[in-house]
Design a protein around this motif. Structure first.
Motif, PDB file in Angstrom:
ATOM      1  N   PRO A   1       0.837  -1.213   0.000  1.00  0.00           N
ATOM      2  CA  PRO A   1       0.000   0.000   0.000  1.00  0.00           C
ATOM      3  C   PRO A   1       0.868   1.258   0.000  1.00  0.00           C
ATOM      4  CG  PRO A   1      -0.643  -1.528   1.763  1.00  0.00           C
ATOM      5  CD  PRO A   1       0.646  -2.019   1.221  1.00  0.00           C
ATOM      6  N   ASP A   2       0.302   2.344  -0.485  1.00  0.00           N
ATOM      7  CA  ASP A   2       1.032   3.612  -0.503  1.00  0.00           C
ATOM      8  C   ASP A   2       1.347   4.103   0.904  1.00  0.00           C
ATOM      9  OD1 ASP A   2      -0.822   4.893  -3.369  1.00  0.00           O
ATOM     10  OD2 ASP A   2       0.931   3.591  -3.221  1.00  0.00           O
ATOM     11  N   ARG A   3       0.611   3.621   1.891  1.00  0.00           N
ATOM     12  CA  ARG A   3       0.847   4.027   3.287  1.00  0.00           C
ATOM     13  C   ARG A   3       2.110   3.391   3.859  1.00  0.00           C
ATOM     14  NH1 ARG A   3      -2.255   1.466   6.229  1.00  0.00           N
ATOM     15  NH2 ARG A   3      -3.240   0.066   4.717  1.00  0.00           N
ATOM     16  N   PHE A   4       2.614   2.400   3.135  1.00  0.00           N
ATOM     17  CA  PHE A   4       3.817   1.694   3.592  1.00  0.00           C
ATOM     18  C   PHE A   4       5.020   2.157   2.777  1.00  0.00           C
ATOM     19  CE2 PHE A   4       1.522  -2.504   4.984  1.00  0.00           C
ATOM     20  CZ  PHE A   4       0.657  -1.759   5.768  1.00  0.00           C
ATOM     21  N   SER A   5       6.155   2.181   3.415  1.00  0.00           N
ATOM     22  CA  SER A   5       7.398   2.434   2.701  1.00  0.00           C
ATOM     23  C   SER A   5       8.471   1.550   3.319  1.00  0.00           C
ATOM     24  CB  SER A   5       7.805   3.905   2.790  1.00  0.00           C
ATOM     25  OG  SER A   5       8.095   4.245   4.129  1.00  0.00           O
ATOM     26  N   ALA A   6       9.537   1.368   2.589  1.00  0.00           N
ATOM     27  CA  ALA A   6      10.612   0.522   3.094  1.00  0.00           C
ATOM     28  C   ALA A   6      11.930   0.989   2.521  1.00  0.00           C
ATOM     29  CB  ALA A   6      10.368  -0.950   2.740  1.00  0.00           C
ATOM     30  N   GLN A   7      12.995   0.585   3.178  1.00  0.00           N
ATOM     31  CA  GLN A   7      14.314   0.876   2.654  1.00  0.00           C
ATOM     32  C   GLN A   7      15.306  -0.159   3.179  1.00  0.00           C
ATOM     33  OE1 GLN A   7      16.089   4.575   4.048  1.00  0.00           O
ATOM     34  NE2 GLN A   7      14.666   4.656   5.767  1.00  0.00           N
ATOM     35  N   GLN A   8      16.412  -0.231   2.474  1.00  0.00           N
ATOM     36  CA  GLN A   8      17.508  -1.096   2.900  1.00  0.00           C
ATOM     37  C   GLN A   8      18.709  -0.196   3.187  1.00  0.00           C
ATOM     38  OE1 GLN A   8      19.170  -3.882   0.017  1.00  0.00           O
ATOM     39  NE2 GLN A   8      19.561  -5.374   1.625  1.00  0.00           N
ATOM     40  N   PHE A   9      19.350  -0.450   4.297  1.00  0.00           N
ATOM     41  CA  PHE A   9      20.431   0.411   4.754  1.00  0.00           C
ATOM     42  C   PHE A   9      21.797  -0.141   4.345  1.00  0.00           C
ATOM     43  CE2 PHE A   9      17.950   3.358   7.294  1.00  0.00           C
ATOM     44  CZ  PHE A   9      16.762   2.666   7.474  1.00  0.00           C
ATOM     45  N   SER A  10      22.828   0.657   4.662  1.00  0.00           N
ATOM     46  CA  SER A  10      24.181   0.304   4.226  1.00  0.00           C
ATOM     47  C   SER A  10      24.659  -1.025   4.823  1.00  0.00           C
ATOM     48  CB  SER A  10      25.176   1.416   4.567  1.00  0.00           C
ATOM     49  OG  SER A  10      25.161   1.677   5.955  1.00  0.00           O
TER      50      SER A  10
ATOM     51  N   SER B   1      16.882  -3.991   6.736  1.00  0.00           N
ATOM     52  CA  SER B   1      15.777  -3.293   6.085  1.00  0.00           C
ATOM     53  C   SER B   1      14.718  -2.941   7.119  1.00  0.00           C
ATOM     54  CB  SER B   1      15.164  -4.177   4.994  1.00  0.00           C
ATOM     55  OG  SER B   1      14.055  -3.539   4.392  1.00  0.00           O
ATOM     56  N   GLU B   2      13.997  -1.869   6.839  1.00  0.00           N
ATOM     57  CA  GLU B   2      12.894  -1.463   7.704  1.00  0.00           C
ATOM     58  C   GLU B   2      11.657  -1.219   6.857  1.00  0.00           C
ATOM     59  OE1 GLU B   2      14.020   1.789  10.242  1.00  0.00           O
ATOM     60  OE2 GLU B   2      15.695   0.671  11.117  1.00  0.00           O
ATOM     61  N   LEU B   3      10.540  -1.704   7.370  1.00  0.00           N
ATOM     62  CA  LEU B   3       9.246  -1.499   6.732  1.00  0.00           C
ATOM     63  C   LEU B   3       8.472  -0.521   7.610  1.00  0.00           C
ATOM     64  CD1 LEU B   3       7.120  -2.355   4.561  1.00  0.00           C
ATOM     65  CD2 LEU B   3       6.404  -4.156   6.145  1.00  0.00           C
ATOM     66  N   ASN B   4       8.164   0.637   7.061  1.00  0.00           N
ATOM     67  CA  ASN B   4       7.443   1.673   7.794  1.00  0.00           C
ATOM     68  C   ASN B   4       5.985   1.679   7.361  1.00  0.00           C
ATOM     69  OD1 ASN B   4       9.799   2.996   9.181  1.00  0.00           O
ATOM     70  ND2 ASN B   4      10.440   3.208   7.064  1.00  0.00           N
TER      71      ASN B   4
END
Lengths: 113, 116
Positions: free
Chosen positions: A61-70, A74-77
């Motif tokens: 969903p657009d309400r969710f975002s995620a990223q992978q760090f160095s 990874s974090e799922l927001n």
């Protein structure tokens, strides 16, 4: 052998709150995948990252975002949580962007009240 | 689009008997096929995979699966079931030749119960 680590294992939130789920891949794995498994359902792919870049996007969903760090974790927001977001969230990791085998973590069980 | 079908929601088998959990797939190009097992309140554990080569693949805990291209099937088998094999089994497919190639598409799962 080291496995995928997810935290927290359990999380209770209220509607409209935010949540952050964390995933620590197996050492030397550079690809992370997020899946959502609703009650009694099969896992559904949300999003993946390879070498800190988004590689594929599924039904996130657009309400969710995620990223992978160095360090490859990874974090799922998740924002504006809804009752329907209650599910088991799995992280999986593999080696290489086209990694053949995905190894899954124990999951984070999110309950939205 | 790729998809996986597990036609049986539930499979019951007596301990010591052979077990089969069925899976068929639909994908363009060559599939990568996987079996995972899920115990209650646990994550998905990898059992085995077919990428290429010998159609019969052997995996963890004595499980094996046979890739059948003509029938587009990848059934999971074990010669002698144990009570501890009781769990939820998922078949999954990757379509490496297609967009979104790296994520897995799962079947709906088959609950295996081994009766003592």
């Amino acid at each position: 052998a080291a496995g995928v680590i997810q935290s927290p294992r359990h999380l209770i939130k209220e509607k409209r709150e935010t949540a952050t789920l964390k995933c620590y891949p197996i050492p030397r794995h550079d690809t992370v995948y997020w899946y959502q498994q609703g009650p009694g359902q099969d896992p559904q792919f949300l999003i993946s990252f390879y070498e800190k870049m988004q590689s594929d996007k599924g039904s996130i969903p657009d309400r969710f975002s995620a990223q992978q760090f160095s360090d490859y974790h990874s974090e799922l927001n998740m924002s504006s949580l809804e009752l329907g977001d209650s599910a088991l969230y799995f992280c999986a990791s593999s080696v290489g962007g086209g990694g053949e085998t995905q190894y899954f973590g124990p999951g984070t069980r999110l309950l939205v009240l | 689009a790729q998809s996986v079908a597990q036609p049986e929601d539930q499979v019951n088998v007596a301990e010591g008997n052979p077990l089969t959990v069925k899976c068929t797939y639909s994908v363009s190009g060559n599939p990568y096929l996987f079996w995972y097992v899920q115990y209650p309140n646990r994550g998905l554990q990898f059992l085995l995979k077919y990428i290429t080569g010998d159609n019969l693949v052997k995996g963890s805990y004595g499980f094996e699966a046979e890739f059948n291209k003509s029938q587009t099937s990848f059934h999971l088998k074990k010669p002698s079931a144990l009570v501890s094999d009781s769990a939820l089994y998922f078949c999954a497919v990757r379509a490496p030749d297609q967009t979104g190639a790296n994520n897995l598409f799962f079947g709906t799962g088959t609950r295996l119960t081994v009766i003592p």
